[in-house]
Structure formats: C-alpha cells, structure tokens
Design a protein around this motif. Structure first.
Motif, PDB file in Angstrom:
ATOM      1  N   TRP A 151       0.844  -1.185   0.000  1.00  0.00           N
ATOM      2  CA  TRP A 151       0.000   0.000   0.000  1.00  0.00           C
ATOM      3  C   TRP A 151       0.883   1.239   0.000  1.00  0.00           C
ATOM      4  O   TRP A 151       1.862   1.312   0.775  1.00  0.00           O
ATOM      5  CB  TRP A 151      -0.874   0.078   1.249  1.00  0.00           C
ATOM      6  CG  TRP A 151      -1.911  -0.980   1.373  1.00  0.00           C
ATOM      7  CD1 TRP A 151      -2.375  -1.825   0.412  1.00  0.00           C
ATOM      8  CD2 TRP A 151      -2.640  -1.295   2.577  1.00  0.00           C
ATOM      9  NE1 TRP A 151      -3.342  -2.650   0.913  1.00  0.00           N
ATOM     10  CE2 TRP A 151      -3.527  -2.357   2.241  1.00  0.00           C
ATOM     11  CE3 TRP A 151      -2.635  -0.800   3.872  1.00  0.00           C
ATOM     12  CZ2 TRP A 151      -4.392  -2.915   3.183  1.00  0.00           C
ATOM     13  CZ3 TRP A 151      -3.484  -1.350   4.810  1.00  0.00           C
ATOM     14  CH2 TRP A 151      -4.363  -2.396   4.463  1.00  0.00           C
ATOM     15  N   ARG A 152       0.539   2.198  -0.825  1.00  0.00           N
ATOM     16  CA  ARG A 152       1.187   3.506  -0.721  1.00  0.00           C
ATOM     17  C   ARG A 152       0.181   4.478  -0.134  1.00  0.00           C
ATOM     18  O   ARG A 152      -0.938   4.626  -0.641  1.00  0.00           O
ATOM     19  CB  ARG A 152       1.678   4.011  -2.073  1.00  0.00           C
ATOM     20  CG  ARG A 152       2.518   5.279  -1.897  1.00  0.00           C
ATOM     21  CD  ARG A 152       2.983   5.885  -3.195  1.00  0.00           C
ATOM     22  NE  ARG A 152       3.769   7.088  -2.919  1.00  0.00           N
ATOM     23  CZ  ARG A 152       4.026   8.033  -3.804  1.00  0.00           C
ATOM     24  NH1 ARG A 152       3.571   7.920  -5.055  1.00  0.00           N
ATOM     25  NH2 ARG A 152       4.736   9.092  -3.470  1.00  0.00           N
ATOM     26  N   VAL A 153       0.570   5.129   0.938  1.00  0.00           N
ATOM     27  CA  VAL A 153      -0.312   6.031   1.669  1.00  0.00           C
ATOM     28  C   VAL A 153      -0.079   7.463   1.185  1.00  0.00           C
ATOM     29  O   VAL A 153       1.059   7.925   1.101  1.00  0.00           O
ATOM     30  CB  VAL A 153      -0.057   5.932   3.184  1.00  0.00           C
ATOM     31  CG1 VAL A 153      -0.839   6.996   3.928  1.00  0.00           C
ATOM     32  CG2 VAL A 153      -0.438   4.541   3.685  1.00  0.00           C
ATOM     33  N   HIS A 154      -1.167   8.154   0.874  1.00  0.00           N
ATOM     34  CA  HIS A 154      -1.128   9.561   0.482  1.00  0.00           C
ATOM     35  C   HIS A 154      -1.875  10.358   1.551  1.00  0.00           C
ATOM     36  O   HIS A 154      -3.033  10.071   1.847  1.00  0.00           O
ATOM     37  CB  HIS A 154      -1.801   9.766  -0.874  1.00  0.00           C
ATOM     38  CG  HIS A 154      -1.178   8.979  -1.977  1.00  0.00           C
ATOM     39  ND1 HIS A 154      -0.126   9.449  -2.744  1.00  0.00           N
ATOM     40  CD2 HIS A 154      -1.456   7.735  -2.465  1.00  0.00           C
ATOM     41  CE1 HIS A 154       0.215   8.549  -3.646  1.00  0.00           C
ATOM     42  NE2 HIS A 154      -0.579   7.492  -3.499  1.00  0.00           N
ATOM     43  N   ARG A 155      -1.209  11.352   2.103  1.00  0.00           N
ATOM     44  CA  ARG A 155      -1.835  12.183   3.144  1.00  0.00           C
ATOM     45  C   ARG A 155      -1.877  13.629   2.670  1.00  0.00           C
ATOM     46  O   ARG A 155      -0.980  14.117   2.007  1.00  0.00           O
ATOM     47  CB  ARG A 155      -1.046  12.104   4.451  1.00  0.00           C
ATOM     48  CG  ARG A 155      -0.965  10.708   5.043  1.00  0.00           C
ATOM     49  CD  ARG A 155      -0.240  10.734   6.376  1.00  0.00           C
ATOM     50  NE  ARG A 155       1.078  11.306   6.247  1.00  0.00           N
ATOM     51  CZ  ARG A 155       1.502  12.369   6.920  1.00  0.00           C
ATOM     52  NH1 ARG A 155       0.706  12.980   7.760  1.00  0.00           N
ATOM     53  NH2 ARG A 155       2.717  12.835   6.743  1.00  0.00           N
ATOM     54  N   ASP A 156      -2.930  14.335   3.061  1.00  0.00           N
ATOM     55  CA  ASP A 156      -3.067  15.749   2.728  1.00  0.00           C
ATOM     56  C   ASP A 156      -3.635  16.466   3.936  1.00  0.00           C
ATOM     57  O   ASP A 156      -4.808  16.326   4.263  1.00  0.00           O
ATOM     58  CB  ASP A 156      -3.978  15.923   1.512  1.00  0.00           C
ATOM     59  CG  ASP A 156      -4.142  17.385   1.115  1.00  0.00           C
ATOM     60  OD1 ASP A 156      -3.323  18.214   1.560  1.00  0.00           O
ATOM     61  OD2 ASP A 156      -5.080  17.690   0.361  1.00  0.00           O
ATOM     62  N   GLY A 157      -2.795  17.200   4.622  1.00  0.00           N
ATOM     63  CA  GLY A 157      -3.255  17.937   5.795  1.00  0.00           C
ATOM     64  C   GLY A 157      -3.180  17.112   7.063  1.00  0.00           C
ATOM     65  O   GLY A 157      -2.514  16.089   7.131  1.00  0.00           O
TER      66      GLY A 157
END
Length: 332
Positions: A179-185
């Motif tokens: 899994w590649r995790v993408h976070r924003d904020g």
C-alpha cells in the motif's frame, strides 16, 4: 514522518473503513516468542463475533481457553489444567476476574465453570508492516520473508509513503501486498485526506500448513523451526485474543498545552501543535522540549477506552454471561 505517527494515523484511517479489530505491536512468532513483532494486526469477524462482544472486553487467558472447563458441571480448578500450577492459578484468577469463569466453593475447594462456550469469533488475520520511508528499510526484507515462510497470518501487507519502484517490489516476497499512503493535511481532523493506493494485492498464505520460522542467522547458516499447523492455530488464537483486549490505542498523551486534546469525529491522537504532527509522548515530549507549555487544568479529559467503545464494534462494558455475581463474599 516517524513510524510511530504513521502507525497511529494508519490505524485511525483503517478503523473508519474496516470491520473487526485493530491492534498494534503484537508478537507474530511461535518457536521464538517475541522474535517477530507486527506493527498492525487486523482481525476480521468470524461467525460468532457478536458472542465474543457480549462475553468480556478483555483478552481471555490462553490457558483458561485450553482448560478442561465447560459450561456444565463445575470442576475442581487444579484438575482442569494441563500446565504448571502457577500458570493455572493465574489463568483461573484472571478468567474469574474478567467474567469468563465463575466459581464456587465446595468443602473448602474451589470449582470453576465457563459462563459460555468460547466462540468461533474471528476469521482472517491480516498483518501490516509499516515502513513510511523505504529509503531506510532496516530489516524489512528479512521480516517479510519470515512472515511469508511462517504463514501465521492470512495476508501480509507493507504500508509506505514512499514511491514504490520495481526494485522495491523485487526485494520483498511476491506474496506481500503493498500500500502507498497519500496524506493531505492533518489526518486527525475531520474531512482530512488520507488515501491508500493499492500497489499490489496480497496473496493468501498457507495458514493451515506447516510453516518455517527462521530463528538465528549465522554466516552461511540459518537455524529454523518447523511449526506445525496445530501450533500455528494456537498462536493465531492468542494473537486474536490479544488484539481484542488491547486494541491500538495504547499511546499516552503528553502533559503539555501544545498537545491538542479536542475530541472530533476523527480518532483522538496525540497531535502537537508546536511540532505540527503526532508525537510519541514517551520519547519526545517533556519540559526539555522547546515547545513545551504546562497543560491547563481545564483541558478536557481523554478517555481512549470510551472512544474505542464508541467508534468500533468492541464493547467496553458488556453485560457478560455470568449467571450470578461471583465475589469474595462467597468464599468460606
């Protein structure tokens, strides 16, 4: 970001989207207890999950489950266990304390029975290894190869924030999902963006077959243990029980005014406004921190158990199955 913060934020995200039980930092080895610790465990519900929810909020001792104690005729506690008397005594006391056993006295001897049969409450177990930065892999390859060869859990997933290349995939077993995790904020805020990109799906592992557990590695030689299916089944039950009682909210909050403690619709994490991220109170907080400020007496109390009760199927105070209240007043 730190692996600690990554782990908490991933657990908070998964909790809002997955059924079952999540827990952190659980042993996932058999022949060498403590030799392998999985970052996150997800236990999926089985056919009698509701019966487990109603039984007790705590982990049931393994020895108590294995004991020859049923729900019918009560048995003298010493005759019910096939283990060291001290372990049997501890298991009996704990099982009575949490409401899995009830006991009575007969002519000065203690007898116990189960309040309900141990339910078939869990199904698949998924192990998640967190490595936000693949540029610092540590023992990642060896750890994942151990998980696959032992096959104690049904699936293994690697979670990362790094861009995943073909070289990364080639260095880990094909059975491991990525899994590649993408976070924003801020992930602790309601409505924040936290997405999981499935780079590779995991393959099912052979949990019902013998597994190979690496023990000690020397130059040119690795000691191994063959773990039989029955031993794996017992270990899986221990993992599931430990996960049920423990959960993933096993972190502390710093006694600092910079740590936000508001309870929003998202999980309450130890987020430091000065550092701008989730912090590990035990290792990086305190008066020596440049951003430290004494906590206000009016800061709202944090009840992580109540939050788990509110946000997950787990029940903090189930009614239980006890036929009558057992207490010290029943003893001669």
């Amino acid at each position: 970001m730190s692996e600690f913060a990554f782990e908490l934020e991933l657990c908070a995200h998964l909790e809002s989207r997955c059924e079952g039980i999540l827990a952190r930092q659980l042993g996932a080895s058999v022949a060498d207890p403590g030799g392998r610790i999985l970052d996150v465990i997800r236990v999926e519900p089985g056919p009698a999950f509701d019966d487990r929810l109603a039984l007790t909020s705590e982990s049931i001792p393994d020895a108590a489950i294995d004991a020859d104690v049923g729900t019918g005729q009560a048995r003298y506690w010493k005759d019910a266990f096939d283990c060291h008397p001290d372990r049997a005594r501890r298991a009996t006391e704990r099982a009575c304390e949490i409401g899995f056993f009830e006991r009575e006295r007969r002519k000065g001897r203690e007898y116990v029975r189960q309040v309900a049969r141990y339910p078939d409450w869990y199904d698949r177990i998924v192990g998640i290894e967190n490595k936000p930065d693949l540029g610092r892999p540590g023992d990642l390859e060896a750890q994942l190869r151990t998980d696959v060869s032992l096959a104690l859990v049904d699936e293994v997933v690697l979670a990362t924030e790094s861009y995943v290349t073909g070289a990364h995939l080639n260095r880990i077993p094909d059975e491991v999902g990525v899994w590649r995790v993408h976070r924003d904020g801020d992930p602790t805020a309601a409505g924040s963006a936290f997405e999981i990109e499935v780079v590779r799906d995991p393959s099912p592992l052979a949990v019902d077959e013998p597994g190979i557990e690496p023990l000690e590695t020397r130059p040119g030689r690795t000691e191994i243990a063959v773990v039989e299916p029955d031993a794996k089944a017992d270990a899986r039950r221990r993992i599931a029980e430990r996960a049920y009682g423990k959960g993933w909210r096993t972190y502390a909050f710093p006694d600092c005014g910079a740590c936000r403690t508001d309870d929003s619709s998202a999980a309450t994490l130890p987020h430091c406004s000065w550092k701008g991220r989730v912090v590990d109170a035990g290792s990086e907080c305190g008066p020596s921190c440049a951003g430290y400020e004494p906590a206000s007496d009016s800061r709202p109390a944090i009840d992580l158990e109540a939050e788990r009760d509110r946000r997950t199927p787990w029940i903090a105070d189930p009614e239980g199955k006890r036929r009558r209240q057992s207490g010290l007043d029943q003893f001669d």
